[in-house]
Design an enzyme around this catalytic site. Structure first.
Site, mmCIF file in Angstrom:
data_model
loop_
_atom_site.group_PDB
_atom_site.id
_atom_site.type_symbol
_atom_site.label_atom_id
_atom_site.label_comp_id
_atom_site.label_asym_id
_atom_site.label_seq_id
_atom_site.Cartn_x
_atom_site.Cartn_y
_atom_site.Cartn_z
ATOM 1 C CB CYS A 2 -1.228 0.153 1.303
ATOM 2 S SG CYS A 2 -1.672 -1.651 1.197
ATOM 3 N NE ARG A 27 3.778 2.058 -1.924
ATOM 4 C CZ ARG A 27 5.302 1.847 -1.623
ATOM 5 N NH1 ARG A 27 6.131 1.548 -2.309
ATOM 6 N NH2 ARG A 27 5.377 -0.060 -0.225
ATOM 7 C CD1 TRP A 76 -2.488 -4.729 -4.399
ATOM 8 C CD2 TRP A 76 -2.039 -6.035 -3.347
ATOM 9 N NE1 TRP A 76 -1.994 -5.727 -5.213
ATOM 10 C CE2 TRP A 76 -1.972 -6.745 -4.295
ATOM 11 C CE3 TRP A 76 -1.765 -6.505 -1.624
ATOM 12 C CZ2 TRP A 76 -1.450 -8.235 -4.891
ATOM 13 C CZ3 TRP A 76 -1.256 -7.666 -2.023
ATOM 14 C CH2 TRP A 76 -0.888 -8.007 -3.479
ATOM 15 C CG ASN A 102 2.677 -0.404 3.461
ATOM 16 O OD1 ASN A 102 2.501 -1.247 2.258
ATOM 17 N ND2 ASN A 102 4.103 0.059 2.453
ATOM 18 N N GLY A 103 1.547 -3.492 5.016
ATOM 19 C CA GLY A 103 2.254 -4.412 5.466
ATOM 20 C C GLY A 103 1.562 -5.851 6.127
ATOM 21 C CD GLU A 485 10.472 -8.306 -18.956
ATOM 22 O OE1 GLU A 485 10.060 -9.489 -17.965
ATOM 23 O OE2 GLU A 485 10.057 -7.207 -18.807
ATOM 24 C CE LYS A 489 6.386 -5.961 -18.812
ATOM 25 N NZ LYS A 489 7.799 -6.394 -17.996
ATOM 26 C CD GLU A 492 3.860 -6.159 -15.783
ATOM 27 O OE1 GLU A 492 2.981 -6.903 -14.690
ATOM 28 O OE2 GLU A 492 4.941 -6.818 -16.995
ATOM 29 C CG HIS A 508 8.863 -32.159 -25.930
ATOM 30 N ND1 HIS A 508 9.215 -33.734 -26.024
ATOM 31 C CD2 HIS A 508 9.700 -30.928 -26.716
ATOM 32 C CE1 HIS A 508 10.190 -33.362 -26.699
ATOM 33 N NE2 HIS A 508 10.943 -32.080 -26.879
ATOM 34 C CE LYS A 607 7.662 -0.536 -10.442
ATOM 35 N NZ LYS A 607 7.953 -0.532 -12.013
HETATM 36 O O1 M6R Z 1 11.096 -4.487 -7.632
HETATM 37 P P1 M6R Z 1 11.070 -5.981 -7.895
HETATM 38 O O2 M6R Z 1 12.594 -5.317 -9.128
HETATM 39 O O3 M6R Z 1 12.132 -6.212 -7.142
HETATM 40 O O4 M6R Z 1 10.253 -6.206 -8.442
HETATM 41 C C1 M6R Z 1 10.443 -7.900 -9.504
HETATM 42 C C2 M6R Z 1 9.322 -8.002 -9.852
HETATM 43 O O5 M6R Z 1 7.523 -8.178 -8.462
HETATM 44 C C3 M6R Z 1 8.555 -7.392 -11.093
HETATM 45 O O6 M6R Z 1 9.760 -7.399 -12.231
HETATM 46 C C4 M6R Z 1 7.358 -7.690 -11.210
HETATM 47 O O7 M6R Z 1 7.572 -8.754 -12.199
HETATM 48 C C5 M6R Z 1 7.047 -6.553 -12.824
HETATM 49 N N1 M6R Z 1 5.498 -6.076 -12.637
HETATM 50 C C6 M6R Z 1 6.860 -7.210 -14.137
HETATM 51 O O8 M6R Z 1 6.327 -5.856 -15.376
#
Ligand code: M6R
Length: 612
Positions: A2, A27, A76, A102-103, A485, A489, A492, A508, A607
Site C-alpha cells: 500500500c 503501490r 492493495w 502498509n504490510g 519477459e 508484459k 500483466e 512436448h 508495483k
Molecule cells: O521491485 P522488483 O524488481 O523486486 O519487482 C519484481 C517484480 O515484482 C516485478 O519485476 C514485476 O514482475 C513487474 N510488474 C513486471 O513488469
C-alpha cells in the site's frame, strides 16, 4: 504494497496527501482514505472504494477536509476485500488513535481476541484495525506516551509494517514506526512529510531520512525526532535524493509506461557510464575487489518477476563470458528450499524496488548462511540496497508504471557489465575483447532509440491482435529469456493469456494449444540457433499459427515463414535481449491501450510486492 503519505506543517494537508498518494497509486489502488486534523483538533476521516479519484471527488480535491496535519493511504487489499469499511485510516473505538498501515500483522487474530475480551469491538476485517486498537489499549492501560505505546505494540505484533499514527491528545504530531516496509521522512521549511516512497514527496523536498527496521519517529511541524524500539532518541543521517520531481511525472506521455519505454536509451547510457571510465569497467564503488571476483566459485541470481527474467538472460551471458556456473532462482522458492550453498558462492539479488519481500528474504537467507551478496537495485536506500554486502545501483530513475521497462533494461546492463568484468578479471576475456564488448554496449542506447522510431508499425500490428485469446512466445537461449519477459508484459497489462516457451520444448505438449490464427511471436537473434527456431516456427505454422518474427536486420529469410516481421539493429549476441525486448514492451503496451485497459495500473497488481 500500500502507499502511505503523511503531512504536518503550515499548508493544507489534504491536497498534499492526495498529490502524494497519486504518486504512490502504483503501490495499490483498490481504495483510499485520509484523516486530517482541523484547527479545533478534531480528526475527520474520509474513505472511498476504487481509485484515488473517488477520494479526490468525495473531498473536492481535499477542500472539504481542512487542517494542516493528516495521514493518507492507498490500499492493495490483503486482509479483507476492497471496500470503504476496510479502507484505511482505521481508528480506535473512541477516535483516540487513527492510523494507516502498509504490510501485514500476522498475529492479528490473536490480538483481536485479546482486545475483544477487554471490550474492544471491530468494524473491519483488517489486521490494521487490530494494531490500532492495540496501540490504544497500551496507551490507556499503562498511561504511557505515544512512542512507548507504539514501541510496546511493535514488540507484541509479528509481521511487517510501516505505520503512521495520530493521537487525539497530541494534535501537533504524527508518529511513525517501521519494520520491513519502507518509509521515509522528508523536511522542508516548517513542513514535515512521511511517505512509503520518494516520488510522493519529491515535489516538496529531496532531503529525506530513511527509517530503519524497529525504529520510530515523531513528526512535528518542520521537525522530526527518531527513536529506537526502547524509546531512546537516535540520530539519523539526512540523505539528498538526486531524482528530480519531473522524473516522476508523465511529461506529456499518455502513460508512465510509454514515457519509461522512451527513457530507456538514457537509463541504459547512465547505467553504463556509472561504472565505465576510459573504456574500462571500474567496480570500486560496488566494493567488489578483483581478489573477491577471482575467489567466486558460482553465482546464484535470485529475483522475482521481470527481475528474474533478467537473471535468465544473465545466466547465459555470465556463463559464456566469465565461465562461471550460474543458477537463477525465483526468490519465493529459494528462500524456502534450503539450498546447498558453497561458501564461495556469490548471491546476486536483482530488484527494482529493493523492497520485494521474497527477494529481501532470500538475500537475508544467503547472508545468514555467510554467503557474499550483491544487490542490483534501482531505489537508493531501499532495504535490499542497505542489506546487501555490495550494491550495483541501476540508474533508471523513478519507475512508476507497474509493468517494468526501463528498470529491466538497466538490470540487464548491470549484469552484462559484471559478466564482462568477471570474465576479464578471471582471465576468460582478453583486455581487447573486454574493450570491444564495452564499446558494443555503448552503442545500445542509440540502437534502442532507433527501434523506438519505428513503433507505429508495432502499434498497427498490435491493434490487429487486440482481441487475441492466447499468445505464445517462442525462442531459444537468450531469445527464450526475452520471450519470458515479452510474455509477462503481454499478460500483466493486456490480460491476454500468454506463454513463453523454449522453442524446442513446444512439441512436448504445448503445441496442442495451437489453433487456427493463434498468434505465435518468435524471437531469433542468436545465429547458432536461428535455423532450429525457424523449424519450430514451421511446425506451429503448419498447425494454423499466425507468426510474428522478431530478428536482427540481415535475417530477411524469416519473412519466408513469418506473416509479420520486426527487425532490430545488429549487436553482439550476448546483448541482443536489450534490443529484442523493446518491440515486445511496445506490443504489450499497444494491445493494452487498444483494449482500453489501465496500462499503468493493471488489475490485481502493485508495483512493489512487499508481502510474501
Ligand atoms: O521491485 P522488483 O524488481 O523486486 O519487482 C519484481 C517484480 O515484482 C516485478 O519485476 C514485476 O514482475 C513487474 N510488474 C513486471 O513488469
Amino acid at each position: 504494497m500500500c502507499g502511505i503519505v503523511g503531512f504536518n506543517g503550515k499548508l493544507q494537508a489534504a491536497p498534499i496527501l492526495l498529490d502524494g498518494l497519486s504518486k504512490l497509486e502504483y503501490r495499490g489502488y483498490d481504495s483510499a482514505g485520509m484523516a486530517v486534523r482541523n484547527d479545533e483538533g478534531e480528526v475527520n476521516v474520509v474513505k472511498a472504494k476504487g481509485r484515488l479519484k473517488a477520494l479526490s471527488d468525495k473531498t473536492d480535491g481535499g477542500k472539504t477536509l481542512p487542517g494542516t496535519c493528516g495521514i493518507g493511504h492507498t490500499r492493495w487489499a490483503t486482509h479483507g476485500e476492497p471496500s470503504e469499511n476496510n479502507a484505511h485510516p482505521h481508528c480506535s473505538d473512541d477516535g483516540n488513535v487513527t492510523a494507516v498501515h502498509n504490510g501485514i500483522f500476522e498475529n492479528y487474530q490473536e490480538i483481536k481476541e485479546k482486545l475483544m475480551k477487554s471490550g474492544y469491538t471491530f468494524y473491519s476485517q483488517t489486521d490494521t484495525e487490530c494494531a490500532v486498537k492495540l496501540i490504544d489499549y497500551y496507551y490507556k492501560k499503562y498511561k504511557m506516551g505515544p512512542i512507548d505505546a507504539i514501541a510496546k505494540t511493535m514488540v507484541r505484533v509479528r509481521g511487517s509494517y510501516a505505520l503512521c499514527v495520530m493521537f487525539k491528545d497530541y494534535p501537533g504530531d504524527i508518529f511513525v514506526a517501521r519494520k520491513e516496509s519502507p518509509m521515509i521522512v522528508g523536511l522542508s521549511e516548517g513542513n514535515s512529510y512521511v511517505a512509503s516512497d520518494v516520488p510522493a514527496i519529491l515535489k516538496y523536498t529531496n532531503k529525506v531520512y530513511y527509517i530503519d527496521n524497529m525504529e520510530m519517529a515523531r513528526l512535528g511541524k518542520g521537525e522530526v525526532e527518531f527513536y529506537n524500539v526502547d524509546g531512546e532518541v537516535i540520530e539519523k543521517e539526512l540523505v539528498t535524493i538526486d531524482w528530480d520531481a519531473e522524473a516522476a511525472e508523465k511529461g506529456g506521455y499518455e502513460h508512465f509506461m510509454m514515457k519509461e519505454i522512451h527513457e530507456q536509451p538514457k537509463a541504459v547510457k547512465d547505467t553504463i557510464n556509472s561504472v565505465v571510465k576510459d573504456n574500462k569497467i571500474d567496480l570500486t564503488n560496488l566494493g567488489l575487489s578483483d581478489e573477491e571476483i577471482k575467489d567466486i566459485s558460482n553465482i546464484i541470481i535470485v529475483a522475482c518477476g521481470s527481475a528474474y527474467h533478467v537473471g535468465v538472460v544473465a545466466q547465459y551471458v555470465f556463463e559464456d563470458l566469465a565461465k562461471i556456473p550460474v543458477r537463477v532462482e525465483l526468490a519465493s522458492e529459494f528462500r524456502y528450499r534450503k539450498p546447498l550453498l558453497d561458501p564461495k558462492t556469490l548471491v546476486i539479488v536483482v530488484s527494482q524496488s529493493g523492497e520485494t519481500a521474497d527477494s529481501l528474504a532470500a538475500l537475508r537467507e544467503a547472508k545468514n548462511r555467510g554467503i557474499k551478496t550483491l544487490g542490483i537495485v534501482n531505489v537508493v536506500g531501499s532495504s535490499i540496497a542497505r542489506d546487501a554486502d555490495n550494491v550495483f545501483y541501476t540508474l533508471a530513475g523513478p519507475e512508476i508504471a507497474v509493468a517494468t521497462t526501463k528498470a529491466y533494461s538497466t538490470q540487464l546492463i548491470a549484469c552484462y557489465l559484471l559478466a564482462i568484468q568477471f570474465g576479464l578479471v578471471r582471465g576468460e576475456l582478453t583486455a581487447e575483447q573486454s574493450i570491444n564488448l564495452i564499446a558494443e554496449l555503448q552503442t545500445l542506447p542509440e540502437k534502442i532509440e532507433r527501434i523506438l522510431t519505428d513503433k507505429e508499425r508495432i502499434q498497427w500490428f498490435a491493434a490487429k491482435f487486440a482481441a487475441a485469446k492466447d499468445v505464445f512466445f517462442i525462442g531459444r537461449g537468450i531469445d527464450y529469456a526475452v520471450c519470458l519477459e515479452g510474455s509477462l508484459k503481454m499478460k500483466e497489462i493486456s490480460y491476454i493469456h500468454s506463454e513463453a516457451y523454449a522453442a524446442g520444448e513446444l512439441k512436448h505438449g504445448t503445441i496442442s494449444l495451437i489453433e487456427d490464427g493463434t498468434l505465435v511471436i518468435s524471437v531469433l537473434t542468436q545465429n547458432a540457433l536461428f535455423e532450429k527456431t525457424v523449424s519450430n516456427m514451421v511446425e506451429v505454422k503448419s498447425r494454423g499459427a499466425y507468426l510474428m518474427g522478431l530478428t536482427s536486420y540481415g535475417h530477411y529469410q524469416v519473412e519466408d515463414t513469418a506473416e509479420f516481421t520486426v527487425y532490430i539493429p545488429k549487436t553482439d549476441e550476448h546483448f541482443a535481449a536489450s534490443l529484442a525486448v523493446i518491440p515486445l514492451q511496445l506490443m504489450g503496451y499497444y494491445i493494452s491501450v487498444a483494449r482500453g485497459l489501465d496500462v499503468d495500473k493493471p488489475r490485481n497488481l502493485a508495483k512493489s510486492v512487499t508481502v510474501e
